[in-house]
Scaffold this motif. Structure first.
Motif, short mmCIF file in Angstrom:
data_model
loop_
_atom_site.label_atom_id
_atom_site.label_comp_id
_atom_site.label_asym_id
_atom_site.label_seq_id
_atom_site.Cartn_x
_atom_site.Cartn_y
_atom_site.Cartn_z
N MET A 247 -1.65 2.22 7.13
CA MET A 247 -1.05 1.09 7.83
C MET A 247 0.00 0.34 6.99
O MET A 247 0.41 -0.76 7.33
N GLU A 248 0.43 0.92 5.90
CA GLU A 248 1.44 0.29 5.05
C GLU A 248 2.83 0.59 5.61
O GLU A 248 3.12 1.69 6.05
N THR A 249 3.70 -0.42 5.58
CA THR A 249 5.07 -0.28 6.08
C THR A 249 6.05 -0.42 4.91
O THR A 249 5.92 -1.34 4.10
N TRP A 250 6.99 0.50 4.85
CA TRP A 250 8.02 0.49 3.81
C TRP A 250 9.40 0.54 4.44
O TRP A 250 9.62 1.23 5.44
N ARG A 251 10.33 -0.19 3.84
CA ARG A 251 11.75 -0.13 4.21
C ARG A 251 12.45 0.73 3.16
O ARG A 251 12.31 0.47 1.96
N PHE A 252 13.18 1.72 3.60
CA PHE A 252 13.84 2.66 2.71
C PHE A 252 15.35 2.46 2.73
O PHE A 252 15.93 2.16 3.78
#
Length: 73
Positions: A44-49
């Motif tokens: 459930m972790e969100t990352w912006r790339f």
């Protein structure tokens, strides 16, 4: 025609933690060139790339930004 590039990638999670993602170049016998990177994520972790590619022979870098939520369970 495949061309080499200097590719960099970094990711930032929603709490502001930033990670540079080491990339490795894959040069396939048929001529394709890929740049792959990996790092651990939690459910459930969100990352912006943000990915930048400086292509040989071009002045301006190509840039892409996207957000991804990961499901590991």
């Amino acid at each position: 025609t495949p061309v080499r590039a200097r590719v960099t990638a970094e990711a930032t999670n929603l709490t502001g933690q930033r990670r540079e993602i080491p990339l490795r170049e894959i040069d396939e016998p048929g001529g394709a060139i890929y740049y792959l990177g990996e790092f651990p994520v939690h459910n459930m972790e969100t990352w912006r790339f943000e990915v930048q590619a400086r292509v040989e022979g071009e002045n301006d870098p190509l840039q892409v930004r996207f957000k991804q939520q990961f499901y590991t369970e």
